[in-house]
Design a protein around this motif. Structure first.
Motif, mmCIF file in Angstrom:
data_model
loop_
_atom_site.group_PDB
_atom_site.id
_atom_site.type_symbol
_atom_site.label_atom_id
_atom_site.label_comp_id
_atom_site.label_asym_id
_atom_site.label_seq_id
_atom_site.Cartn_x
_atom_site.Cartn_y
_atom_site.Cartn_z
ATOM 1 N N THR A 2 0.844 -1.195 0.000
ATOM 2 C CA THR A 2 0.000 0.000 0.000
ATOM 3 C C THR A 2 0.873 1.236 0.000
ATOM 4 O O THR A 2 1.862 1.307 0.722
ATOM 5 N N ARG A 3 0.493 2.200 -0.828
ATOM 6 C CA ARG A 3 1.225 3.482 -0.881
ATOM 7 C C ARG A 3 0.178 4.581 -0.988
ATOM 8 O O ARG A 3 -0.316 4.885 -2.065
ATOM 9 N N LEU A 4 -0.141 5.178 0.147
ATOM 10 C CA LEU A 4 -1.248 6.125 0.201
ATOM 11 C C LEU A 4 -0.834 7.514 -0.289
ATOM 12 O O LEU A 4 0.302 7.965 -0.075
ATOM 13 N N GLY A 5 -1.773 8.202 -0.914
ATOM 14 C CA GLY A 5 -1.593 9.575 -1.353
ATOM 15 C C GLY A 5 -2.923 10.299 -1.330
ATOM 16 O O GLY A 5 -3.973 9.719 -1.019
ATOM 17 N N PHE A 6 -2.872 11.587 -1.653
ATOM 18 C CA PHE A 6 -4.083 12.406 -1.669
ATOM 19 C C PHE A 6 -4.346 12.925 -3.078
ATOM 20 O O PHE A 6 -3.402 13.245 -3.828
ATOM 21 N N LEU A 7 -5.600 13.054 -3.418
ATOM 22 C CA LEU A 7 -6.032 13.858 -4.557
ATOM 23 C C LEU A 7 -6.798 15.045 -3.987
ATOM 24 O O LEU A 7 -7.798 14.871 -3.281
ATOM 25 N N LEU A 8 -6.313 16.247 -4.260
ATOM 26 C CA LEU A 8 -6.949 17.475 -3.788
ATOM 27 C C LEU A 8 -7.589 18.160 -4.995
ATOM 28 O O LEU A 8 -6.895 18.624 -5.898
ATOM 29 N N ASP A 9 -8.897 18.217 -4.986
ATOM 30 C CA ASP A 9 -9.655 18.737 -6.128
ATOM 31 C C ASP A 9 -9.956 20.213 -5.902
ATOM 32 O O ASP A 9 -10.934 20.572 -5.233
ATOM 33 N N SER A 10 -9.116 21.067 -6.458
ATOM 34 C CA SER A 10 -9.298 22.507 -6.262
ATOM 35 C C SER A 10 -10.548 23.017 -6.951
ATOM 36 O O SER A 10 -11.096 24.058 -6.569
ATOM 37 N N GLU A 11 -11.014 22.309 -7.977
ATOM 38 C CA GLU A 11 -12.240 22.727 -8.649
ATOM 39 C C GLU A 11 -13.447 22.604 -7.726
ATOM 40 O O GLU A 11 -14.425 23.338 -7.849
ATOM 41 N N ALA A 158 -5.015 9.160 -12.728
ATOM 42 C CA ALA A 158 -4.439 8.750 -14.014
ATOM 43 C C ALA A 158 -5.193 9.360 -15.184
ATOM 44 O O ALA A 158 -4.580 9.702 -16.216
ATOM 45 N N ARG A 159 -6.508 9.515 -15.045
ATOM 46 C CA ARG A 159 -7.318 10.025 -16.151
ATOM 47 C C ARG A 159 -7.371 11.545 -16.204
ATOM 48 O O ARG A 159 -7.717 12.118 -17.238
ATOM 49 N N SER A 160 -7.037 12.197 -15.111
ATOM 50 C CA SER A 160 -7.218 13.644 -15.018
ATOM 51 C C SER A 160 -5.900 14.374 -15.260
ATOM 52 O O SER A 160 -4.814 13.794 -15.153
ATOM 53 N N GLU A 161 -6.033 15.656 -15.546
ATOM 54 C CA GLU A 161 -4.852 16.511 -15.646
ATOM 55 C C GLU A 161 -4.543 17.019 -14.242
ATOM 56 O O GLU A 161 -5.240 17.873 -13.703
ATOM 57 N N GLN A 172 9.237 13.260 -5.505
ATOM 58 C CA GLN A 172 8.150 12.333 -5.823
ATOM 59 C C GLN A 172 6.988 12.469 -4.830
ATOM 60 O O GLN A 172 6.636 11.535 -4.120
ATOM 61 N N PRO A 173 6.397 13.661 -4.798
ATOM 62 C CA PRO A 173 5.281 13.892 -3.863
ATOM 63 C C PRO A 173 4.076 13.040 -4.209
ATOM 64 O O PRO A 173 3.826 12.713 -5.378
ATOM 65 N N LYS A 174 3.308 12.700 -3.185
ATOM 66 C CA LYS A 174 2.123 11.857 -3.380
ATOM 67 C C LYS A 174 0.831 12.623 -3.086
ATOM 68 O O LYS A 174 -0.185 12.023 -2.718
ATOM 69 N N VAL A 175 0.876 13.933 -3.215
ATOM 70 C CA VAL A 175 -0.322 14.764 -3.132
ATOM 71 C C VAL A 175 -0.527 15.382 -4.513
ATOM 72 O O VAL A 175 0.332 16.127 -4.999
ATOM 73 N N TYR A 176 -1.643 15.055 -5.135
ATOM 74 C CA TYR A 176 -1.934 15.498 -6.497
ATOM 75 C C TYR A 176 -3.063 16.530 -6.474
ATOM 76 O O TYR A 176 -4.043 16.387 -5.737
ATOM 77 N N TYR A 177 -2.916 17.562 -7.298
ATOM 78 C CA TYR A 177 -3.905 18.633 -7.388
ATOM 79 C C TYR A 177 -4.602 18.558 -8.739
ATOM 80 O O TYR A 177 -3.940 18.473 -9.787
ATOM 81 N N ARG A 178 -5.922 18.609 -8.698
ATOM 82 C CA ARG A 178 -6.699 18.663 -9.942
ATOM 83 C C ARG A 178 -7.410 20.004 -10.011
ATOM 84 O O ARG A 178 -8.065 20.429 -9.050
ATOM 85 N N GLY A 179 -7.235 20.685 -11.126
ATOM 86 C CA GLY A 179 -7.921 21.955 -11.329
ATOM 87 C C GLY A 179 -7.328 23.122 -10.577
ATOM 88 O O GLY A 179 -7.956 24.179 -10.476
ATOM 89 N N ALA A 180 -6.123 22.974 -10.044
ATOM 90 C CA ALA A 180 -5.507 24.071 -9.287
ATOM 91 C C ALA A 180 -4.877 25.073 -10.241
ATOM 92 O O ALA A 180 -4.256 24.696 -11.239
#
Length: 504
Positions: A2-11, A158-161, A172-180
């Motif tokens: 397991t390798r946990l991370g975050f998706l932060l949806d700024s939208e 994987a599907r989002s920008e 190699q950060p594991k926090v991803y931002y969508r729509g930021a």
């Protein structure tokens, strides 16, 4: 695995701060510091303006520099990939705070230990979600198992920008931002306006804004303040260990030149001076810890990857050789001094220069990553050694006063060339912002008047005059005192300027 991370949806984020409040409540985070917070930026000009929100926190990097630099393994990686911490191991050295490129770590004022987001690992272990995820009203915060291709959030990433913060640091950060908005993730592209921020009193500018806003495309309307971590004690420690190292290096040189029989000037006084300044170095280092009573953890719980631990070993070895040198000098054993000359010189170089490798572990401070840091520290040790001998010769007749003055002059000139190269060189935007703060911003007066004029120009002129007119030891001694005082001014401006560039 397991390798946990975050998706932060700024939208989806509405800037409600529920995540910040929940985090504070879950972990009893004191007022004035945050494990997670919401940054507001404003773009455009009236009437076409927009406000954008981004959640800021630890990025739980796969290649976490905070773990590498932590001298006591207080920061570690849990089995699920989360970067967690152990209060019981922390000595409060603050190295992790400068290693983190994301301003994610703070000193807890209640415990004087380093804390940060730990993914609510105590909840994860019970099969629960982090508190910030539970309370987010728009589901803008999502947990991803990045090693599970069937995980819904991992597929969404994987599907989002998406984007990550400071990708150039290769952590190699594991926090991803969508729509930021890109400016929200790059603190050099935003600035606090002269009228300050909402809900905050600060009107402080960072170096990019100080220079007229080159690259600034948005206004920071709200963020969390982060205090500078390494200040005068660290600047002073750089000077005290330079004096200790330099004195023994010059003494070793004099032994190799055949002056080992000079008991006072070569055999006794140099190790005494080195011992005094090494003791001051230890006092400064321990005094700068937030938990100084735990300093011995460097030995009992040491992380061998950390240059804080390696540096302590170097200082210990140098102290031992200096003590042996004193004994050999006291009994007038010229042969023993000849045997000790090479180890003393090498450990002197290591004592002066190891901080360059420590600074290199501070991934968040690009100015300190410069390849010029090591040669500058070594040149400063030469200056400090020449200065120490020049002052010593006011009371003790040295075997080669002219040679000592040439050593001092050579060190000053070498340092001047290296400082000039640092100013004129190009680097990352963070490097250039830090250099701007040092040379043209808030630290410019200290740098130019103290570091350059007092520390380089005045000593060079005084030593040149002393060599030309054979004026005796007084001018050289004054030059040495000015050089060491100016060295502190330079180091203090360098240390502070490196930390003046915002990271969040």
């Amino acid at each position: 695995m397991t390798r946990l991370g975050f998706l932060l949806d700024s939208e989806s984020c509405i800037g409600c701060h529920a995540c910040t409040v929940a985090c504070k409540a879950e972990h009893d985070v004191p007022i004035g510091v945050n494990r997670t917070w919401v940054k507001y930026i404003e773009t455009g000009t009236f009437p076409d303006v927009g406000r954008h929100f981004s959640v800021m926190r630890c990025n739980h990097c796969d290649d976490a520099p905070c773990i590498s630099i932590c001298p006591t393994n207080a920061l570690f990686r849990a089995d699920n990939g989360v970067v967690d911490f152990d209060d019981d191991n922390c000595i409060g050295c603050k190295g992790c705070m400068n290693a983190c490129p994301y301003d994610a770590i703070y000193i807890n004022p209640a415990t004087n230990t380093a804390n940060k987001c730990n993914f609510c690992n105590h909840r994860i272990e019970q099969g629960l979600e982090p508190s910030c995820v539970v309370v987010c009203p728009t589901h803008a915060i999502k947990v991803a198992d990045l090693d599970d291709p069937a995980d819904e959030v991992t597929g969404l990433i994987a599907r989002s920008e998406t984007a990550v913060r400071a990708p150039e640091q290769n952590t190699q950060p594991k926090v991803y931002y969508r729509g930021a908005d890109a400016a929200s993730l790059d603190p050099l592209r935003t600035a606090i306006a002269d009228d300050g921020m909402i809900w905050a009193d600060t009107t402080a500018q960072h170096p990019t804004a100080d220079l007229g806003g080159d690259g600034v495309v948005a206004r920071t309307a709200y963020t969390t303040a982060h205090e500078m971590t390494w200040k005068a004690k660290v600047s002073s420690y750089l000077v005290t260990k330079a004096v200790a190292a330099g004195m023994m290096m010059v003494a070793a040189l004099l032994v190799l030149l055949g002056h080992g029989g000079e008991q006072a000037a070569v055999g006794v006084v140099p190790p005494v001076v080195a011992g005094v300044f090494l003791a001051l170095t230890a006092v400064l280092l321990v005094g700068d810890l937030k938990r100084p009573e735990r300093f011995y953890y460097l030995i009992t719980r040491g992380n061998r990857r950390s240059w804080l631990v390696k540096g302590a070993a170097v200082l210990g070895g140098f102290a031992a050789v200096s003590a042996a040198w004193f004994v050999a000098g006291a009994v007038e054993s010229e042969g023993a001094l000849q045997v000790l000359a090479a180890p003393a010189a090498l450990l002197g170089l290591a004592t002066a220069g190891y901080t360059a490798f420590l600074f290199a572990q501070c991934e968040g401070r690009d100015l300190w990553q410069s390849p010029l840091v090591l040669p500058t520290l070594l040149a400063q040790a030469v200056v400090a050694g020449g200065a120490g001998y020049a002052v010593m010769e006011l009371a003790v007749d040295g075997p080669a006063p002219v040679a000592v003055q040439w050593v001092l002059l050579a060190g000053v000139l070498a340092t001047a060339m290296l400082v000039a190269a640092e100013l004129l060189g190009r680097g990352t935007p963070h490097v250039e912002a830090a250099v701007a703060a040092m040379a043209r911003g808030r630290y410019a007066r200290q740098f130019w008047i103290g570091g350059v004029a007092l520390g380089l120009v005045v000593p060079a002129v005084l030593v040149a005059v002393s060599l030309a007119v054979d004026s005796g030891p007084v001018l050289a001694a004054v030059a040495g005192i000015c050089a060491v005082a100016g060295m502190w001014c330079y180091e203090d401006s360098f240390v502070r300027a490196g930390q003046s560039v915002p990271l969040s």
